[in-house]
Scaffold this active site. Structure first.
Site, PDB file in Angstrom:
ATOM      1  N   GLU A 256       0.334   5.872 -36.343  1.00  0.00           N
ATOM      2  CA  GLU A 256       0.609   5.026 -35.173  1.00  0.00           C
ATOM      3  C   GLU A 256      -0.716   4.885 -34.448  1.00  0.00           C
ATOM      4  O   GLU A 256      -1.178   5.842 -33.826  1.00  0.00           O
ATOM      5  CB  GLU A 256       1.634   5.701 -34.256  1.00  0.00           C
ATOM      6  CG  GLU A 256       3.005   5.873 -34.867  1.00  0.00           C
ATOM      7  CD  GLU A 256       3.698   4.552 -35.087  1.00  0.00           C
ATOM      8  OE1 GLU A 256       3.312   3.555 -34.462  1.00  0.00           O
ATOM      9  OE2 GLU A 256       4.621   4.512 -35.914  1.00  0.00           O
ATOM     10  N   CYS A 295       0.036   2.828 -25.566  1.00  0.00           N
ATOM     11  CA  CYS A 295      -0.319   2.097 -26.787  1.00  0.00           C
ATOM     12  C   CYS A 295       0.342   0.721 -26.803  1.00  0.00           C
ATOM     13  O   CYS A 295      -0.121  -0.188 -27.478  1.00  0.00           O
ATOM     14  CB  CYS A 295       0.095   2.894 -28.006  1.00  0.00           C
ATOM     15  SG  CYS A 295       1.831   3.366 -27.981  1.00  0.00           S
TER      16      CYS A 295
HETATM   17  P1  NAP Z   1      -7.810  10.021 -30.860  1.00  0.00           P
HETATM   18  O1  NAP Z   1      -9.122  10.362 -30.269  1.00  0.00           O
HETATM   19  O2  NAP Z   1      -7.789   9.265 -32.131  1.00  0.00           O
HETATM   20  O3  NAP Z   1      -7.065  11.430 -31.025  1.00  0.00           O
HETATM   21  C1  NAP Z   1      -5.733  11.486 -31.441  1.00  0.00           C
HETATM   22  C2  NAP Z   1      -5.436  12.878 -31.957  1.00  0.00           C
HETATM   23  O4  NAP Z   1      -6.214  13.112 -33.134  1.00  0.00           O
HETATM   24  C3  NAP Z   1      -5.820  13.996 -30.971  1.00  0.00           C
HETATM   25  O5  NAP Z   1      -4.860  15.020 -31.053  1.00  0.00           O
HETATM   26  C4  NAP Z   1      -7.162  14.463 -31.499  1.00  0.00           C
HETATM   27  O6  NAP Z   1      -7.458  15.766 -31.131  1.00  0.00           O
HETATM   28  C5  NAP Z   1      -6.907  14.351 -32.989  1.00  0.00           C
HETATM   29  N1  NAP Z   1      -8.097  14.306 -33.809  1.00  0.00           N
HETATM   30  C6  NAP Z   1      -9.270  13.687 -33.554  1.00  0.00           C
HETATM   31  N2  NAP Z   1     -10.111  13.847 -34.596  1.00  0.00           N
HETATM   32  C7  NAP Z   1      -9.454  14.598 -35.526  1.00  0.00           C
HETATM   33  C8  NAP Z   1      -9.796  15.098 -36.803  1.00  0.00           C
HETATM   34  N3  NAP Z   1     -10.978  14.868 -37.351  1.00  0.00           N
HETATM   35  N4  NAP Z   1      -8.873  15.835 -37.468  1.00  0.00           N
HETATM   36  C9  NAP Z   1      -7.655  16.081 -36.929  1.00  0.00           C
HETATM   37  N5  NAP Z   1      -7.284  15.619 -35.715  1.00  0.00           N
HETATM   38  C10 NAP Z   1      -8.169  14.880 -35.023  1.00  0.00           C
HETATM   39  O7  NAP Z   1      -6.886   9.228 -29.847  1.00  0.00           O
HETATM   40  P2  NAP Z   1      -6.592   9.577 -28.328  1.00  0.00           P
HETATM   41  O8  NAP Z   1      -7.825   9.251 -27.564  1.00  0.00           O
HETATM   42  O9  NAP Z   1      -5.999  10.934 -28.192  1.00  0.00           O
HETATM   43  O10 NAP Z   1      -5.424   8.565 -27.981  1.00  0.00           O
HETATM   44  C11 NAP Z   1      -5.636   7.268 -27.540  1.00  0.00           C
HETATM   45  C12 NAP Z   1      -5.400   6.297 -28.666  1.00  0.00           C
HETATM   46  O11 NAP Z   1      -4.119   6.521 -29.213  1.00  0.00           O
HETATM   47  C13 NAP Z   1      -5.403   4.853 -28.189  1.00  0.00           C
HETATM   48  O12 NAP Z   1      -6.185   4.109 -29.071  1.00  0.00           O
HETATM   49  C14 NAP Z   1      -3.928   4.435 -28.267  1.00  0.00           C
HETATM   50  O13 NAP Z   1      -3.725   3.073 -28.513  1.00  0.00           O
HETATM   51  C15 NAP Z   1      -3.433   5.274 -29.389  1.00  0.00           C
HETATM   52  N6  NAP Z   1      -1.991   5.505 -29.267  1.00  0.00           N
HETATM   53  C16 NAP Z   1      -1.146   4.932 -30.173  1.00  0.00           C
HETATM   54  C17 NAP Z   1       0.227   5.134 -30.071  1.00  0.00           C
HETATM   55  C18 NAP Z   1       1.192   4.538 -31.049  1.00  0.00           C
HETATM   56  O14 NAP Z   1       2.355   4.956 -31.049  1.00  0.00           O
HETATM   57  N7  NAP Z   1       0.813   3.605 -31.889  1.00  0.00           N
HETATM   58  C19 NAP Z   1       0.742   5.916 -29.027  1.00  0.00           C
HETATM   59  C20 NAP Z   1      -0.145   6.485 -28.133  1.00  0.00           C
HETATM   60  C21 NAP Z   1      -1.517   6.272 -28.262  1.00  0.00           C
HETATM   61  P3  NAP Z   1      -8.397  16.083 -29.877  1.00  0.00           P
HETATM   62  O15 NAP Z   1      -7.784  15.449 -28.683  1.00  0.00           O
HETATM   63  O16 NAP Z   1      -8.393  17.565 -29.842  1.00  0.00           O
HETATM   64  O17 NAP Z   1      -9.735  15.488 -30.208  1.00  0.00           O
END
Ligand code: NAP
Length: 513
Positions: A256, A295
């Site tokens: 997602e 999102c």
């Molecule tokens: P993100 O930086 O991609 O991180 C998402 C998750 O992935 C976090 O738990 C992060 O951990 C983890 N992560 C990052 N790098 C990783 C790796 N190499 N291995 C394993 N896990 C890893 O996104 P975010 O900033 O938290 O969230 C915002 C984004 O999410 C926005 O772009 C939004 O559109 C999207 N979003 C989408 C939905 C949907 O349902 N489609 C819903 C909500 C949000 P850490 O935080 O510890 O780095």
């Protein structure tokens, strides 16, 4: 300062070695440190597969549904405390905190309700039986059975409660144990929720584990029966999907990701109509709620050229009424962004959008000396075709007004330039215009929301994700599918086509109804 532990292998594990600090986004005061150093991620997965999975599956679907209802109740008992914590550690207003928390308990309760429609204990019947042989003696029946692995859930920071609960609801009902990893900036709320879940004693040991900090080599250790469900940015989603272990084992992956959601105002909508009022209210809500960190929030607002000036003025007026500030102040209607990185990203995004447009309200300038605050911002596109408008997700209270010629085909072309979205909303009372746009944008969207005078008084806003409706979208949005009633269990179940004697298949594996 607090230390946030992980819950693994049946105990709370305090971080060892390097830690990260989470802060109050309104004041930048440090709140807690967290980290997953010292955790054996292979053992975590084995505990889930060997202990949590068998214990959950032994319960059967109906009993697991009852567990979800009890979990919803246990969390609800802590609602006030969790709301207060959300204000501090996630910078949400009370209303935004309720949206996250009530969304969490509501989704658990909804899946408890969906479970009541399941007639069998160990599998789901998938469709009608089918004659395969010359006569009905040789028969076919599809069934869905729980996978025998662990469900690893990597969640985004913006919905620490809902994101964990909506994934858990589906996995646990399916009979698959979960390993939950929240996004770090708001992990403190998820951690407290994890404490409530563990203390409730409702779940069998191994069914729920919680990682507070980095994922270490967890994803490298996934196997063929495991599921990886990720919510977050497209970049991280692509990285995890391309992990060599995930590829080698064809581990089931659900992504997602982000989405450049669009709202389209049709030329037939009069400024004094209910549909127009609904349109204005929904755009304002999407920017204000969760400080635009949803999102599903609208990023592009398509308006017929002739109406763009009036719409810009109306939206700027309503966005100007938003009170930005510390959520502990009762006058505040929009809190800060969740982290310093989020603020830097939003400011850079506003600057990039303003290079191809004019800022009608807000802007990238600091709102306060401390804290991660930004003003609700509306940009009028002077170059509606500019890639940045259709390709860059500015994850905050920011939208771009995009003028178009009022034609359905043109509206659809511009909407689809988002490259695949979670939701698009269409506002019109013109049936043939609506039909044309809906059919043209549906292949590019997981959900299409249609606002009109007929539903204005009761429609839920397009940014709202409902357990009964599918969430997720194609292409840029990650290609994932979540929720949608019992469809939401599918990532955790294996579909198997059974072929054999009709007498056996219909009695043992066919529908009872
Ligand atoms: P993100 O930086 O991609 O991180 C998402 C998750 O992935 C976090 O738990 C992060 O951990 C983890 N992560 C990052 N790098 C990783 C790796 N190499 N291995 C394993 N896990 C890893 O996104 P975010 O900033 O938290 O969230 C915002 C984004 O999410 C926005 O772009 C939004 O559109 C999207 N979003 C989408 C939905 C949907 O349902 N489609 C819903 C909500 C949000 P850490 O935080 O510890 O780095």
């Amino acid at each position: 300062m607090k230390t946030l532990a992980s819950y693994v292998l049946g105990r709370w594990h305090a971080p060892e070695g390097d830690t990260r600090t989470v802060v109050d986004p309104s004041t930048e005061e440090p709140l807690a440190e967290l980290g997953t150093g010292g955790i054996d991620f292979g053992a975590v997965l084995a505990h889930a597969r060997d202990n949590g999975g068998p214990a959950l599956r032994a319960l059967g679907f109906p009993a697991r549904g009852e567990l979800l209802a009890a979990l919803a109740g246990a969390i609800h008992e802590h609602r006030e405390e969790l709301i207060d914590l959300s204000l501090v550690c996630a910078g949400t207003t009370r209303g935004d905190a309720k949206f996250d928390l009530d969304g969490a308990t509501g989704t658990l309760a909804a899946y408890a309700h969906f479970a009541k429609t399941i007639e069998s204990e160990g599998f789901l019947v998938d469709g009608e039986g089918i004659q395969l042989g010359r006569t009905a003696r040789f028969w076919g029946q599809h069934i869905l059975v729980p996978r025998r692995g662990a469900a690893v859930h990597v969640n985004a920071f913006n919905f620490p409660a809902w994101n964990m609960a909506e994934k858990m609801a589906c996995a646990l009902l399916a009979g698959v144990p979960v390993v939950e990893k929240p996004g770090t900036p708001t992990a403190m709320l998820a951690w407290r929720l994890a404490q409530v879940i563990v203390t409730s004693g409702l779940l069998p040991e191994g069914a729920f584990q919680f990682l507070c900090g980095g994922a270490g080599d967890l994803v490298d250790r996934l196997g063929p029966q495991d599921v990886l469900a990720f919510t977050g940015s497209s970049g991280t989603g692509a990285l995890l999907r391309g992990n060599p272990s995930v590829l080698r084992h064809n581990c089931h992956v659900n992504v997602e990701a982000d989405s450049i959601n669009a709202a389209v105002l049709a030329p037939d909508v009069e400024r004094d109509s209910e549909t127009y009022a609904l349109f204005l209210a929904n755009v304002e809500l999407d920017l204000r709620q969760k400080t635009g960190q949803k999102c599903t929030a609208v990023r592009r607002v398509l308006v017929p050229k002739e109406q763009v000036e009036a719409v810009g003025a109306d939206l700027a007026l309503s966005l100007g009424r938003i009170v930005v500030g510390d959520p502990r102040d009762k006058a505040t209607t929009m809190g800060p962004l969740a982290s310093a990185d989020a603020l830097a990203g939003v400011r850079a995004g506003i600057r990039a959008l303003s290079a191809v447009g004019e800022i009608l309200c807000g802007g990238p300038e600091p709102v306060r000396e401390r804290g991660y605050f930004v003003a609700p911002t509306l940009v009028l596109a002077r170059e509606p075709e500019a890639d940045v408008i259709h390709e860059r997700e500015v994850f905050g209270p920011v939208a771009t007004l995009v003028p178009y010629d009022g034609e359905a085909t043109e509206a659809a072309r511009l909407v689809n330039r988002g490259g695949g979205g979670l939701v698009a909303s269409v506002y019109s009372n013109d049936r043939s215009w609506t039909e044309e746009v809906v059919l043209a944008i549906s292949p590019w969207h997981g959900r299409v929301w249609i606002g009109s005078d007929k539903v204005a008084e009761q429609a839920m806003a397009p940014g709202m994700v409902l357990p009964a409706s599918q969430h997720g979208g194609p292409g840029r949005a990650g290609g994932g599918r979540e929720l949608g009633g019992l469809r939401g269990l599918e990532p955790y179940l294996q579909r198997t086509a059974l072929q054999g004697f009709q007498g056996l298949l219909t009695t043992a594996f066919g529908s009872r109804s």
